[in-house]
Design an enzyme around this catalytic site. Sequence first.
Site, PDB file in Angstrom:
ATOM      1  N   GLY A  12       9.996 -13.578   4.312  1.00  0.00           N
ATOM      2  CA  GLY A  12       9.645 -13.513   2.893  1.00  0.00           C
ATOM      3  C   GLY A  12      10.476 -12.460   2.184  1.00  0.00           C
ATOM      4  O   GLY A  12      11.353 -11.822   2.785  1.00  0.00           O
ATOM      5  N   PHE A  13      10.178 -12.247   0.926  1.00  0.00           N
ATOM      6  CA  PHE A  13      10.907 -11.259   0.110  1.00  0.00           C
ATOM      7  C   PHE A  13      10.853  -9.869   0.751  1.00  0.00           C
ATOM      8  O   PHE A  13      11.853  -9.300   1.182  1.00  0.00           O
ATOM      9  CB  PHE A  13      10.310 -11.286  -1.307  1.00  0.00           C
ATOM     10  CG  PHE A  13      10.501 -10.021  -2.084  1.00  0.00           C
ATOM     11  CD1 PHE A  13      11.776  -9.485  -2.274  1.00  0.00           C
ATOM     12  CD2 PHE A  13       9.405  -9.342  -2.629  1.00  0.00           C
ATOM     13  CE1 PHE A  13      11.945  -8.300  -3.000  1.00  0.00           C
ATOM     14  CE2 PHE A  13       9.570  -8.173  -3.345  1.00  0.00           C
ATOM     15  CZ  PHE A  13      10.841  -7.646  -3.519  1.00  0.00           C
ATOM     16  N   ASP A  33       7.455 -16.336  11.212  1.00  0.00           N
ATOM     17  CA  ASP A  33       7.196 -16.879   9.876  1.00  0.00           C
ATOM     18  C   ASP A  33       7.054 -18.392   9.964  1.00  0.00           C
ATOM     19  O   ASP A  33       7.718 -19.035  10.786  1.00  0.00           O
ATOM     20  CB  ASP A  33       8.363 -16.509   8.935  1.00  0.00           C
ATOM     21  CG  ASP A  33       7.947 -16.465   7.477  1.00  0.00           C
ATOM     22  OD1 ASP A  33       7.539 -17.507   6.960  1.00  0.00           O
ATOM     23  OD2 ASP A  33       8.039 -15.386   6.860  1.00  0.00           O
ATOM     24  N   GLY A  38       8.293 -18.232   2.269  1.00  0.00           N
ATOM     25  CA  GLY A  38       9.573 -17.579   2.550  1.00  0.00           C
ATOM     26  C   GLY A  38      10.581 -18.613   3.014  1.00  0.00           C
ATOM     27  O   GLY A  38      10.304 -19.818   2.975  1.00  0.00           O
ATOM     28  N   ASP A  58       3.147 -20.287  13.001  1.00  0.00           N
ATOM     29  CA  ASP A  58       2.042 -20.150  12.049  1.00  0.00           C
ATOM     30  C   ASP A  58       1.040 -19.156  12.634  1.00  0.00           C
ATOM     31  O   ASP A  58       0.452 -19.423  13.687  1.00  0.00           O
ATOM     32  CB  ASP A  58       1.392 -21.522  11.817  1.00  0.00           C
ATOM     33  CG  ASP A  58       0.322 -21.456  10.741  1.00  0.00           C
ATOM     34  OD1 ASP A  58      -0.200 -20.347  10.455  1.00  0.00           O
ATOM     35  OD2 ASP A  58       0.004 -22.512  10.175  1.00  0.00           O
ATOM     36  N   SER A  77       1.596 -13.604   4.305  1.00  0.00           N
ATOM     37  CA  SER A  77       0.614 -14.061   3.306  1.00  0.00           C
ATOM     38  C   SER A  77       1.365 -14.457   2.048  1.00  0.00           C
ATOM     39  O   SER A  77       2.303 -13.754   1.652  1.00  0.00           O
ATOM     40  CB  SER A  77      -0.359 -12.937   2.924  1.00  0.00           C
ATOM     41  OG  SER A  77      -1.135 -13.337   1.804  1.00  0.00           O
ATOM     42  N   LYS A  93      -6.790 -18.300   5.131  1.00  0.00           N
ATOM     43  CA  LYS A  93      -6.658 -18.419   6.590  1.00  0.00           C
ATOM     44  C   LYS A  93      -5.706 -17.373   7.162  1.00  0.00           C
ATOM     45  O   LYS A  93      -5.968 -16.787   8.211  1.00  0.00           O
ATOM     46  CB  LYS A  93      -6.179 -19.834   6.968  1.00  0.00           C
ATOM     47  CG  LYS A  93      -7.317 -20.836   7.000  1.00  0.00           C
ATOM     48  CD  LYS A  93      -6.848 -22.236   7.265  1.00  0.00           C
ATOM     49  CE  LYS A  93      -6.545 -22.486   8.709  1.00  0.00           C
ATOM     50  NZ  LYS A  93      -6.177 -23.903   8.947  1.00  0.00           N
ATOM     51  N   ALA A 116      -0.045  -5.036   5.651  1.00  0.00           N
ATOM     52  CA  ALA A 116       0.450  -4.997   4.272  1.00  0.00           C
ATOM     53  C   ALA A 116      -0.674  -5.490   3.367  1.00  0.00           C
ATOM     54  O   ALA A 116      -0.823  -6.684   3.124  1.00  0.00           O
ATOM     55  CB  ALA A 116       1.688  -5.884   4.133  1.00  0.00           C
ATOM     56  N   TYR A 147      -6.838 -14.494  -2.747  1.00  0.00           N
ATOM     57  CA  TYR A 147      -5.896 -13.467  -2.290  1.00  0.00           C
ATOM     58  C   TYR A 147      -6.595 -12.122  -2.138  1.00  0.00           C
ATOM     59  O   TYR A 147      -6.542 -11.489  -1.083  1.00  0.00           O
ATOM     60  CB  TYR A 147      -4.755 -13.372  -3.295  1.00  0.00           C
ATOM     61  CG  TYR A 147      -3.663 -12.380  -2.939  1.00  0.00           C
ATOM     62  CD1 TYR A 147      -2.900 -12.536  -1.788  1.00  0.00           C
ATOM     63  CD2 TYR A 147      -3.378 -11.302  -3.780  1.00  0.00           C
ATOM     64  CE1 TYR A 147      -1.878 -11.632  -1.479  1.00  0.00           C
ATOM     65  CE2 TYR A 147      -2.364 -10.403  -3.483  1.00  0.00           C
ATOM     66  CZ  TYR A 147      -1.611 -10.568  -2.328  1.00  0.00           C
ATOM     67  OH  TYR A 147      -0.607  -9.677  -2.028  1.00  0.00           O
TER      68      TYR A 147
HETATM   69  P1  NAD Z   1       6.440 -13.697   0.301  1.00  0.00           P
HETATM   70  O1  NAD Z   1       5.653 -14.898  -0.075  1.00  0.00           O
HETATM   71  O2  NAD Z   1       7.862 -13.630  -0.113  1.00  0.00           O
HETATM   72  O3  NAD Z   1       6.386 -13.462   1.869  1.00  0.00           O
HETATM   73  C1  NAD Z   1       5.282 -13.808   2.658  1.00  0.00           C
HETATM   74  C2  NAD Z   1       5.784 -14.455   3.938  1.00  0.00           C
HETATM   75  O4  NAD Z   1       4.650 -14.806   4.761  1.00  0.00           O
HETATM   76  C3  NAD Z   1       6.565 -15.757   3.676  1.00  0.00           C
HETATM   77  O5  NAD Z   1       7.804 -15.727   4.346  1.00  0.00           O
HETATM   78  C4  NAD Z   1       5.640 -16.835   4.229  1.00  0.00           C
HETATM   79  O6  NAD Z   1       6.340 -17.975   4.658  1.00  0.00           O
HETATM   80  C5  NAD Z   1       4.918 -16.087   5.329  1.00  0.00           C
HETATM   81  N1  NAD Z   1       3.650 -16.695   5.718  1.00  0.00           N
HETATM   82  C6  NAD Z   1       2.628 -17.075   4.912  1.00  0.00           C
HETATM   83  N2  NAD Z   1       1.631 -17.622   5.647  1.00  0.00           N
HETATM   84  C7  NAD Z   1       2.031 -17.566   6.948  1.00  0.00           C
HETATM   85  C8  NAD Z   1       1.447 -17.973   8.184  1.00  0.00           C
HETATM   86  N3  NAD Z   1       0.243 -18.566   8.240  1.00  0.00           N
HETATM   87  N4  NAD Z   1       2.140 -17.779   9.325  1.00  0.00           N
HETATM   88  C9  NAD Z   1       3.383 -17.195   9.290  1.00  0.00           C
HETATM   89  N5  NAD Z   1       3.980 -16.795   8.163  1.00  0.00           N
HETATM   90  C10 NAD Z   1       3.309 -16.981   6.993  1.00  0.00           C
HETATM   91  O7  NAD Z   1       5.626 -12.441  -0.257  1.00  0.00           O
HETATM   92  P2  NAD Z   1       6.070 -10.912  -0.356  1.00  0.00           P
HETATM   93  O8  NAD Z   1       6.100 -10.543  -1.773  1.00  0.00           O
HETATM   94  O9  NAD Z   1       7.252 -10.674   0.496  1.00  0.00           O
HETATM   95  O10 NAD Z   1       4.783 -10.198   0.294  1.00  0.00           O
HETATM   96  C11 NAD Z   1       4.777  -9.811   1.659  1.00  0.00           C
HETATM   97  C12 NAD Z   1       3.467  -9.118   1.992  1.00  0.00           C
HETATM   98  O11 NAD Z   1       3.326  -7.942   1.200  1.00  0.00           O
HETATM   99  C13 NAD Z   1       2.235  -9.979   1.720  1.00  0.00           C
HETATM  100  O12 NAD Z   1       1.290  -9.764   2.748  1.00  0.00           O
HETATM  101  C14 NAD Z   1       1.724  -9.457   0.403  1.00  0.00           C
HETATM  102  O13 NAD Z   1       0.340  -9.627   0.292  1.00  0.00           O
HETATM  103  C15 NAD Z   1       2.114  -7.987   0.481  1.00  0.00           C
HETATM  104  N6  NAD Z   1       2.295  -7.440  -0.869  1.00  0.00           N
HETATM  105  C16 NAD Z   1       3.396  -7.714  -1.601  1.00  0.00           C
HETATM  106  C17 NAD Z   1       3.528  -7.195  -2.868  1.00  0.00           C
HETATM  107  C18 NAD Z   1       4.749  -7.450  -3.727  1.00  0.00           C
HETATM  108  O14 NAD Z   1       4.815  -6.923  -4.853  1.00  0.00           O
HETATM  109  N7  NAD Z   1       5.733  -8.183  -3.273  1.00  0.00           N
HETATM  110  C19 NAD Z   1       2.505  -6.403  -3.413  1.00  0.00           C
HETATM  111  C20 NAD Z   1       1.372  -6.175  -2.644  1.00  0.00           C
HETATM  112  C21 NAD Z   1       1.287  -6.680  -1.367  1.00  0.00           C
END
Ligand code: NAD
Length: 320
Positions: A12-13, A33, A38, A58, A77, A93, A116, A147
């Site tokens: 992910g990001f 992942d 992502g 998963d 997530s 989930k 996180a 969420y």
């Molecule tokens: P994102 O959606 O870019 O990355 C999340 C990654 O989790 C993705 O690559 C997705 O494919 C993977 N994923 C989701 N469900 C899955 C599963 N069941 N099994 C395996 N992989 C799974 O989001 P992000 O912005 O990179 O956020 C990453 C984490 O940081 C998250 O947990 C998010 O709650 C937390 N977070 C992010 C921010 C933000 O500003 N970016 C702020 C607060 C918290």
Amino acid sequence: MIGHAVVTGGAGFLGSHVCERLLAQGAAVTCMDNFLTGSPRNVAHLLGEPGFRLTECDLTGFVHVTGGVDLVLHMASAASPVDYLRLPIETLKVGGLGTLHALGLAREKNARFVLASTSEVYGDPLRHPQREDYWGNVNPVGPRSVYDEAKRYAEALTTAYRVSRGVNTGIVRIFNTYGPRMRPDDGRAIPTFICQALMGRPLTVAGDGGQTRSICYVDDTVAGILAMARDDFAGPVNIGNPEEMSVLDLAMTIRDLAESESPITFVERPADDPAVRRPDTALARDRLGWLPTVPSKDGLRRTIDWFARELDVRAADGAI
Ligand code: NAD
């Protein structure tokens, strides 16, 4: 010393930047992942690096990693409102079952575990700025609850594994983070405004734009997460930039930095959208020695440059 780290949601990001930083610091990294929100593209540049392994998995199902593990960073997530509103059950989930499995992995390997979590656990806060001892104001049946409550439950699970199973856990509550590799269409304000400004389209500000956000550049957030990974502190610890601005100011700043002439228009504000958001970062400073260092104008400029290149690539591929 982190020899081998497992990063869930590493494609992910935020996770992709964490993988990159851990590798640069000499750790081996297994990125797990399912590419729900992502993409393998986010870590394609790491595939040739020694010690990097990308596993499609998963987290809500069977999780297995061979060999020793020192750190499990649980980042899997959906995180943007557009994504979790589209994927409500998947989000619940991965926050529940996914966290349980990631904690089980940390317990099996005797590894440090870092969750996180998010500033969304504070909901629409009645205290400002938000300190870690504030319990939050979340509507459990509102649209965002899938969420917010998933993360609150994940925090409870993490705490229970520390208290009753002796796992070395930590919780970081991450506030709005931005930077390269956000998706142009992920619905969050910064990529939306940047793409609108670069494409000469109106910048769509929700409500009257008076609601505030505190935005943190991704390099700073990653440094905070890894400081927590190297500690044995339970937390929770806020990781975010206390520099607060209104959404309207954010839109105007981005428009200026992108040298765009796009107009600003106002659209309906989503339900349960928080009115204010600003972390109290005293605990992160005092306990982890962490402070954000990238001023928002610098971070936004870097992000705009990245999006300008990304939109060119997408246009050349016929994707936009
Ligand atoms: P994102 O959606 O870019 O990355 C999340 C990654 O989790 C993705 O690559 C997705 O494919 C993977 N994923 C989701 N469900 C899955 C599963 N069941 N099994 C395996 N992989 C799974 O989001 P992000 O912005 O990179 O956020 C990453 C984490 O940081 C998250 O947990 C998010 O709650 C937390 N977070 C992010 C921010 C933000 O500003 N970016 C702020 C607060 C918290």
